[in-house]
Design a protein around this motif. Sequence first.
Motif, PDB file in Angstrom:
ATOM      1  N   SER A 240     -12.051  54.418  -6.889  1.00 11.26           N
ATOM      2  CA  SER A 240     -12.240  53.274  -7.783  1.00 11.26           C
ATOM      3  C   SER A 240     -11.052  52.327  -7.845  1.00 11.26           C
ATOM      4  N   ASN A 241      -9.986  52.574  -7.105  1.00 11.88           N
ATOM      5  CA  ASN A 241      -8.856  51.650  -7.025  1.00 11.88           C
ATOM      6  C   ASN A 241      -8.776  51.103  -5.598  1.00 11.88           C
TER       7      ASN A 241
ATOM      8  N   PHE B 218      -6.987  48.751  -2.923  1.00 10.82           N
ATOM      9  CA  PHE B 218      -5.673  48.145  -2.680  1.00 10.82           C
ATOM     10  C   PHE B 218      -5.656  47.574  -1.276  1.00 10.82           C
TER      11      PHE B 218
ATOM     12  N   GLY C 201     -14.044  44.756 -11.665  1.00  7.12           N
ATOM     13  CA  GLY C 201     -12.915  45.576 -12.110  1.00  7.12           C
ATOM     14  C   GLY C 201     -11.786  44.688 -12.581  1.00  7.12           C
ATOM     15  N   ASN C 202     -10.598  45.268 -12.644  1.00  5.95           N
ATOM     16  CA  ASN C 202      -9.396  44.535 -13.028  1.00  5.95           C
ATOM     17  C   ASN C 202      -8.658  44.128 -11.762  1.00  5.95           C
TER      18      ASN C 202
ATOM     19  N   GLU D 122      -5.249  44.037  -5.591  1.00  7.84           N
ATOM     20  CA  GLU D 122      -5.758  45.299  -6.124  1.00  7.84           C
ATOM     21  C   GLU D 122      -6.955  45.016  -7.016  1.00  7.84           C
TER      22      GLU D 122
ATOM     23  N   LEU E 248      -8.535  47.401  -9.747  1.00 12.39           N
ATOM     24  CA  LEU E 248      -8.412  48.692 -10.429  1.00 12.39           C
ATOM     25  C   LEU E 248      -9.680  48.971 -11.226  1.00 12.39           C
ATOM     26  N   ASN E 249     -10.019  50.241 -11.326  1.00 16.94           N
ATOM     27  CA  ASN E 249     -11.236  50.662 -12.031  1.00 16.94           C
ATOM     28  C   ASN E 249     -12.461  49.948 -11.471  1.00 16.94           C
TER      29      ASN E 249
END
Length: 181
Positions: free
Chosen positions: A46-47, A49, A90-91, A153, A155-156
């Motif tokens: 879920s991350n 990059f 996501g973020n 990125e 994130l989540n």
Amino acid sequence: MKKLNKLFFISIIIVTSLAFNSCDPFDELYLTLAMDTRFETIAPVSNVFLTSSICLSEFDDYEDNNDRLKVIKYISAAYFTLSSSNGLNGNMRLKLYQGNTNTLLFEFTDSNFNADLYLTKPMKINLTQQEINNINTYLTNPKVDKCFRAELEVLNANDNDGPPFQLNGKVEFLTELQIEP
């Protein structure tokens, strides 16, 4: 006849003024250089990059005018989604560094990132004045090739289908090149 004389007199004044002030419309030339860097990955977790590097010398407008460059200035930046997992969100955090160093030029975040929103229109990357100054300071001495490292990125990350998550996007940086004629 009076109108014709008046028009003639005004024309003579304008031409004389331009001649004596030596107004040269080609005193400085400006080009807009669009530098883009692409990000592409498939992430099983879920991350997400991604990292990418670009240098000024990769772009023809810079290379063709390098010997006559006076100034390079940052104008703006935008993110575009080229393709992604269905409903990827996501973020999002985007960072730009000087070349291969850890000198951060800017960091941009979007806590409600939805990749689908940027398939048809770009997301404007809003920077603070200090971040713009950081980029312009780095671009000082424009005849020296400058490189950048970008990190993206999410994130989540989440999407409508679950992992793996796929993201293919690009960030475009617009700069203005001031060139000696």
